[in-house]
Scaffold this active site. Structure first.
Site, short mmCIF file in Angstrom:
data_model
loop_
_atom_site.label_atom_id
_atom_site.label_comp_id
_atom_site.label_asym_id
_atom_site.label_seq_id
_atom_site.Cartn_x
_atom_site.Cartn_y
_atom_site.Cartn_z
N ALA A 172 15.02 -6.92 -16.03
CA ALA A 172 14.98 -8.02 -15.06
C ALA A 172 16.03 -9.07 -15.41
O ALA A 172 15.71 -10.24 -15.56
CB ALA A 172 13.58 -8.63 -15.03
N ASP A 229 10.18 -5.62 -17.34
CA ASP A 229 11.02 -5.99 -18.48
C ASP A 229 10.16 -6.05 -19.72
O ASP A 229 8.97 -6.39 -19.65
CB ASP A 229 11.68 -7.35 -18.22
CG ASP A 229 12.95 -7.55 -19.03
OD1 ASP A 229 14.03 -7.57 -18.44
OD2 ASP A 229 12.85 -7.69 -20.27
N ASN A 279 20.39 -4.02 -20.80
CA ASN A 279 21.64 -4.47 -21.40
C ASN A 279 22.29 -3.36 -22.22
O ASN A 279 21.61 -2.57 -22.87
CB ASN A 279 21.41 -5.73 -22.25
CG ASN A 279 20.07 -5.74 -22.95
OD1 ASN A 279 19.09 -5.19 -22.44
ND2 ASN A 279 20.02 -6.31 -24.13
N THR A 326 28.07 -4.49 -26.79
CA THR A 326 28.91 -3.80 -27.77
C THR A 326 28.12 -3.63 -29.06
O THR A 326 27.41 -4.54 -29.49
CB THR A 326 30.19 -4.63 -28.03
OG1 THR A 326 30.83 -4.85 -26.78
CG2 THR A 326 31.12 -3.92 -28.98
N THR A 376 26.13 -0.42 -16.92
CA THR A 376 27.48 0.11 -17.16
C THR A 376 27.44 0.92 -18.44
O THR A 376 27.06 0.41 -19.49
CB THR A 376 28.46 -1.07 -17.29
OG1 THR A 376 28.34 -1.88 -16.12
CG2 THR A 376 29.89 -0.58 -17.44
N LYS A 393 33.43 2.48 -12.94
CA LYS A 393 32.90 1.14 -13.24
C LYS A 393 33.68 0.50 -14.40
O LYS A 393 34.10 -0.65 -14.31
CB LYS A 393 31.40 1.25 -13.57
CG LYS A 393 30.76 -0.01 -14.08
CD LYS A 393 30.82 -1.15 -13.08
CE LYS A 393 30.65 -2.49 -13.76
NZ LYS A 393 30.74 -3.62 -12.86
N PHE A 397 40.69 -3.12 -14.83
CA PHE A 397 41.78 -3.54 -13.93
C PHE A 397 41.69 -5.04 -13.63
O PHE A 397 42.70 -5.74 -13.60
CB PHE A 397 41.74 -2.75 -12.61
CG PHE A 397 42.51 -1.47 -12.65
CD1 PHE A 397 42.38 -0.58 -13.69
CD2 PHE A 397 43.37 -1.13 -11.61
CE1 PHE A 397 43.08 0.62 -13.73
CE2 PHE A 397 44.08 0.06 -11.63
CZ PHE A 397 43.93 0.94 -12.68
N CYS A 424 30.76 -8.84 -19.68
CA CYS A 424 31.17 -7.46 -19.43
C CYS A 424 32.64 -7.10 -19.65
O CYS A 424 32.92 -6.01 -20.14
CB CYS A 424 30.76 -7.07 -18.02
SG CYS A 424 28.97 -7.02 -17.87
N LYS A 483 33.45 -6.20 -23.31
CA LYS A 483 32.66 -5.06 -23.79
C LYS A 483 33.06 -3.77 -23.08
O LYS A 483 33.15 -2.70 -23.68
CB LYS A 483 31.16 -5.36 -23.67
CG LYS A 483 30.46 -4.73 -22.49
CD LYS A 483 28.96 -4.86 -22.57
CE LYS A 483 28.31 -4.89 -21.21
NZ LYS A 483 28.47 -3.72 -20.38
#
Ligand code: NAD
Ligand code: UGA
Length: 459
Positions: A12, A36, A90, A93, A131, A219, A225, A275, A278
């Site tokens: 969540a 969660d 989550n 890294t 991701t 992704k 990019f 993000c 990582k």
């Protein structure tokens, strides 16, 4: 009430909350539950004080919560009842062991796989929303295939492209929705089920399907990019500061080429957020693990230039303040990693604030939404720091203002009043190029933008 389908989201957070709220809003015939492990967070989602700030989110949650959107800490029940499970935990890294500092830490993701395995009584579609490194869906399948009741799990990849601060807008009008699946009959059927959810409000031509690995990798590449554009313009901002060229004029001239486009060319103190760094490091790690060292080196530089930009900014503050900030009050305008969020994960403000505290400056931090997180981020640091909701108070008696976040309110302040109450010489370091530099100069400030000549009253 009978619902056509039961959707569960595990996690969540910044993605799970807003995404499921929009799905619930647009698909009233589906029951959407978000679970969660963090019970406090669930309590927050069930209260008037949501655990995250996102423009437009509160309105949607108050419309659908208790109707077809539910927040719960009962993960087992959620899994048992669900037809479709989105996994949105989550994936930071890794900070230890093999791949530390580069690879994704998959422990939270693996725990969800185990939870799904242990609590499922029948077949389900699992949609990866977090991701993940390419081929993680395969690992999820391998774990789920060990179930003893013969249930079939189809894993699809459905990465999220929302940006914080504009999450609701991004979800309501996405550039695209990406769904990757196995190109088998059951894989395509599962992708179709996920597409059906989005088709409630997203035009069909914007719902892109691909194979699983392309989706997972797309992704990481999309974020790489975007970050690369920021590092590209920031690298040129350093050159501008040496040559009296103006980075805004360059971004406009270059971005006017339709092949390049104008977005993500705002020079800044550097990108932050949970993000970009990582995901690029993850891409680098994957490339390295396949022996593609040139590819890895290429993307590593995007992160390196970002660190360089943070360092350059602090160095320019120090230089302009006569190489000492000991005992000087410095007002930090903005602690969030970008405007319209309270999120401070990987915020450049953290790096800048810490460095200035190490130099024994006295910090006064102001931010409309991120002071709570800022307090946690600087906990345990030696030195003096105050957290001040009012920017006028933060700047009172300060020798410098450092703009780190591009909040609109910072553009609209009465700088004449601020200048009067500051210690002289008064400096402004505009790490976002959002202020009217000429006007500030005329008020008496020494002004230090990014990638533009500074405007000072010194001989
Ligand atoms: P977050 O930290 O805000 O939320 C993740 C939540 O998952 C936390 O509340 C945590 O308690 C919960 N969780 C962890 N393990 C769990 C478990 N086993 N069972 C139940 N709950 C569990 O993270 P986020 O920012 O929402 O990101 C989630 C994923 O989405 C990440 O992979 C991230 O890369 C990706 N992503 C994030 C954004 C963004 O803007 N933040 C955008 C696109 C994609
Ligand atoms: C980014 C992507 O934009 C999303 O598509 C993606 O889903 C998300 O990462 C993710 O995977 O987490 P987000 O980090 O929330 O979204 O915000 P951005 O708007 O991309 O900004 C990232 C950082 O770059 C911020 O610190 C921002 O201030 C900075 N930035 C952005 C610049 O310095 N210059 C720019 O021109 C644009």
């Amino acid at each position: 009430m009978d619902f056509d389908k039961k959707i569960l989201c595990i996690g969540a957070g910044y993605v799970g909350g807003p995404t499921m709220a929009v799905i619930a809003l647009k698909c009233p015939e589906y029951k959407v539950t978000i679970v969660d492990i963090n019970e406090e967070k669930i309590k927050g989602w069930n209260s008037e004080q949501l655990p995250i700030y996102e423009p437009g989110l509160e309105e949607i949650v108050s419309k659908v919560r208790g109707c077809n959107l539910f927040f719960s800490a009962d993960i087992k029940r959620g899994i048992r009842e669900a037809d479709i499970i989105f996994v949105s935990v989550n994936t930071p890294t890794k900070t230890f062991g093999l791949g530390a500092g580069m690879a994704s830490d998959l422990q939270y993701w693996e725990n969800t796989a185990q939870q799904i395995l242990e609590n499922s009584e029948g077949p389900k579609i699992i949609a990866e929303k977090c991701t993940l490194p390419v081929k993680t869906a395969q690992a999820m399948e391998r774990i789920l295939k060990t179930n003893s009741n013969g249930a079939h799990f189809e894993v699809v990849s459905n990465p999220e492209f929302l940006a914080e601060g504009t999450a609701i807008q991004d979800l309501l009008e996405p550039d695209r929705v990406l769904i990757g699946s196995h190109q088998t009959e059951s894989g395509l059927r599962a992708a179709g089920e996920i597409a059906k959810i989005y088709a409630h409000w997203v035009p069909r031509e914007k719902i892109i399907t691909s194979n699983l690995w392309s989706s997972e990798l797309s992704k990481l590449v999309a974020n790489a990019f975007l970050a690369q554009r920021i590092s590209s313009i920031n690298s040129i901002s350093a050159l501008c500061e040496r040559t009296d060229a103006n980075i805004s004029e360059i971004a406009y001239a270059v971005g006017s080429d339709r092949r390049i486009g104008p977005k993500f060319l705002n020079a800044s103190v550097g990108f932050g957020g949970s993000c970009f760094k990582k995901d690029i490091l993850n891409l680098v790690y994957i490339a390295e693990s396949y022996g593609l060292s040139e590819v890895a080196e290429y993307w590593k530089m995007v992160v390196r230039i970002n660190e360089y930009q943070h360092e350059r900014f602090v160095a320019s503050i120090m230089k302009a303040m006569f190489n000492t900030v000991v005992g000087k009050k410095i007002a930090i305008f903005g602690f969030a990693f970008k405007a319209n969020t309270g999120d401070t994960r990987e915020s450049p403000a953290k790096f800048i604030g810490r460095k200035l505290m190490e130099e024994k400056a006295i910090l006064a931090i102001t931010d409309p939404k991120a002071l709570g997180n800022a307090r946690l981020d600087l906990e345990g640091m030696d030195g003096q720091v105050t957290f001040e909701p009012d920017p006028y108070q933060a700047a009172d008696g300060a020798s410098a203002i450092v703009v780190v976040t591009e909040w609109d309110i910072f553009r609209e302040l009465e700088y004449e009043k601020i200048y009067k109450n500051m210690k002289k010489p008064a400096a402004i370091f505009d790490g976002r190029n959002i202020l009217d530099h000429q006007k500030l100069f005329e008020l008496g400030f020494n002004v230090y933008p990014i990638g533009k000549p500074s405007l000072t009253h010194f001989e």
